[in-house]
Design an enzyme around this catalytic site. Structure first.
Site, PDB file in Angstrom:
ATOM      1  N   GLY A   1       0.812  -1.210   0.000  1.00  0.00           N
ATOM      2  CA  GLY A   1       0.000   0.000   0.000  1.00  0.00           C
ATOM      3  C   GLY A   1       0.849   1.265   0.000  1.00  0.00           C
TER       4      GLY A   1
ATOM      5  N   ASN B   1      -7.432   4.361   9.372  1.00  0.00           N
ATOM      6  CA  ASN B   1      -6.906   3.123   9.951  1.00  0.00           C
ATOM      7  C   ASN B   1      -6.895   3.104  11.473  1.00  0.00           C
ATOM      8  OD1 ASN B   1      -4.854   5.105   8.993  1.00  0.00           O
ATOM      9  ND2 ASN B   1      -3.501   3.910  10.290  1.00  0.00           N
TER      10      ASN B   1
ATOM     11  N   GLN C   1      -7.770   0.308   4.057  1.00  0.00           N
ATOM     12  CA  GLN C   1      -8.606  -0.231   5.140  1.00  0.00           C
ATOM     13  C   GLN C   1     -10.073  -0.376   4.727  1.00  0.00           C
ATOM     14  OE1 GLN C   1      -7.495  -1.563   7.807  1.00  0.00           O
ATOM     15  NE2 GLN C   1      -5.454  -0.702   8.073  1.00  0.00           N
TER      16      GLN C   1
ATOM     17  N   HIS D   1      -1.999  -7.533   2.326  1.00  0.00           N
ATOM     18  CA  HIS D   1      -1.926  -8.178   3.645  1.00  0.00           C
ATOM     19  C   HIS D   1      -3.013  -7.733   4.608  1.00  0.00           C
ATOM     20  CE1 HIS D   1       0.253  -5.076   6.217  1.00  0.00           C
ATOM     21  NE2 HIS D   1       0.386  -4.549   5.024  1.00  0.00           N
TER      22      HIS D   1
ATOM     23  N   THR E   1      10.379  -7.811 -12.268  1.00  0.00           N
ATOM     24  CA  THR E   1       9.763  -9.124 -12.512  1.00  0.00           C
ATOM     25  C   THR E   1       8.579  -9.307 -11.575  1.00  0.00           C
ATOM     26  OG1 THR E   1      11.884  -9.996 -13.199  1.00  0.00           O
ATOM     27  CG2 THR E   1      10.202 -11.621 -12.599  1.00  0.00           C
TER      28      THR E   1
ATOM     29  N   CYS F   1       1.354   5.733  19.708  1.00  0.00           N
ATOM     30  CA  CYS F   1       2.644   5.889  20.385  1.00  0.00           C
ATOM     31  C   CYS F   1       3.760   5.874  19.353  1.00  0.00           C
ATOM     32  CB  CYS F   1       2.856   4.793  21.412  1.00  0.00           C
ATOM     33  SG  CYS F   1       3.011   3.180  20.675  1.00  0.00           S
TER      34      CYS F   1
END
Ligand code: PLP
Length: 378
Positions: A69, A149, A179, A201, A237, A323
């Site tokens: 992303g 997110n 998201q 992912h 590739t 954080c």
């Protein structure tokens, strides 16, 4: 272990893992090679592009595979300002984008671009009136995320497209939909965007793959130069194991989207009732609209400590950007959250595999963590 950090990353689904394994061990040809193993790989890549496009609701030619992303966001932003360089040097984005958008915009600021940072309101939403007021004849790019997110709030991207059109602005519209993809219903066309980023992912494909949607007809520049793959737009590739897995995850995710999102939505409601009911100090941050993200705060506590203590008990949630290297979250700062709420904020995020037992485990661990930390603090 209780894993409730699915907005950070997801466990790969069996179909995606199987597709990756086959691509690595059996169909391992280079799609550019001219013999049958290569031609077969090229054909599979074409099918995978169509599967990702079908899940997103666009044409296969509008999908360009990327490595993640972050790459898609960087490419969209750099490409849009390159295309618009004769029209102006003004960008509009929001103050609570992911760093994959914030950082390239800050870099452009250092290179002489002017960036207007729109701030969310207390619920975690951007106002279209603010965007309309910020649009100028020299605005070349508007980048607004579809789902935040940290908060799970949905932003008014389709309204942004209409505002840009109504203002006769030359600006291209990009949305980071990392998201949002397979979590809320949309298509790039219905949103009216020119560019849109997704990542594998977050939807049960492995890390290392994503895609940028580029609206058909937009003559967009590549980010890198090289061997001409992806129509010369994204050389290198092709990562055929990742694209195979991404396509497989998209096919399952699209077919099951209604049941998955219903399940996650119900679980989010259950978590809200059950956690807030058991821990009176706990508060929700923002008004999450997406089914999988819930932002909470335990005012007076430090989320990085809380998350570590919960982790030691086998419960994974995220302090997210709360954080970010010890600095306060830019998301919560942009919302004007009081310091004690900002410090205590953490994110719980679900996948279709998450269960009520996971939430129950989180609740018990949170109670323990609160009591232990309270004793330590006092
Ligand atoms: N944009 C958003 C909204 C995200 O949540 C993330 C990851 O957390 C990214 C971009 C970056 O995606 P990737 O990890 O694939 O680079």
């Amino acid at each position: 272990m209780i894993y409730l950090d699915n907005a950070a990353t997801t466990r790969v689904c069996p179909q995606a893992a199987q597709a990756a394994l086959e691509a690595m061990t059996e169909q391992y040809g280079n799609p550019s090679s001219r013999y049958p193993l290569g031609r077969e790989a090229a054909k599979r890549l074409k099918d995978q592009r169509s599967q990702v496009a079908a899940a997103l609701g666009c044409a296969a030619e509008e999908i360009f595979f990327t490595s993640c992303g972050t790459e898609g966001d960087n490419w969209a932003i750099r490409g849009a300002v390159e295309l618009g360089k004769r029209k102006g040097k003004h960008i509009i984005t929001t103050a609570f984008e992911h760093s994959a958008v914030l950082e390239p915009c800050k870099a452009l600021e250092r290179e002489g671009y002017e960036v207007t940072w729109l701030k969310p309101d207390k619920t975690g939403h951007i106002s279209i009136d603010d965007l309309t007021a910020a649009l100028r004849p020299d605005t070349v790019l508007v980048s607004m995320m579809l789902v935040n997110n940290e908060l799970g709030t949905i932003q008014p991207v389709a309204e942004a497209a209409r505002a840009i059109k109504a203002a006769h602005s030359p600006a291209l519209l990009h949305t980071d939909a990392v998201q949002a993809f397979l979590k809320i219903p949309f298509t790039p066309k219905a949103l009216g965007v020119d560019l849109l980023t997704i990542s594998g992912h977050k939807v049960r494909a492995p890390k290392g793959v994503g895609a940028l949607y580029i609206r058909k007809g937009l003559r967009f520049p590549p980010l890198m130069l090289g061997g001409g793959q992806e129509e010369g737009m994204r050389p290198g590739t092709e990562a055929t194991a990742q694209t195979a897995a991404f396509a497989a995850a998209c096919a399952v995710g699209k077919a099951e989207m209604n049941s998955y999102t219903t399940r996650m939505k119900e679980l989010k409601e259950y978590a809200l009732d059950s956690l807030l009911g058991a821990i009176p100090e706990l508060k929700q941050v923002g008004e999450s609209d997406a089914p999988h993200i819930l932002c909470l705060t335990l005012p007076g506590y430090k989320s990085e400590v809380l998350v570590r203590v919960l982790g030691d008990m086998g419960v994974c949630v995220s302090a997210g950007s709360a954080c970010h290297r010890g600095k306060p979250s830019h998301v919560f700062a942009a919302m004007g959250l009081p310091k004690n709420e900002m410090d205590g904020a953490f994110r719980v995020s679900f996948s279709p595999d998450s269960t009520r037992e996971d939430v129950d485990g989180l609740r018990e661990a949170l109670i323990k963590a609160r009591d232990t930390l309270f004793t330590t603090l006092s």
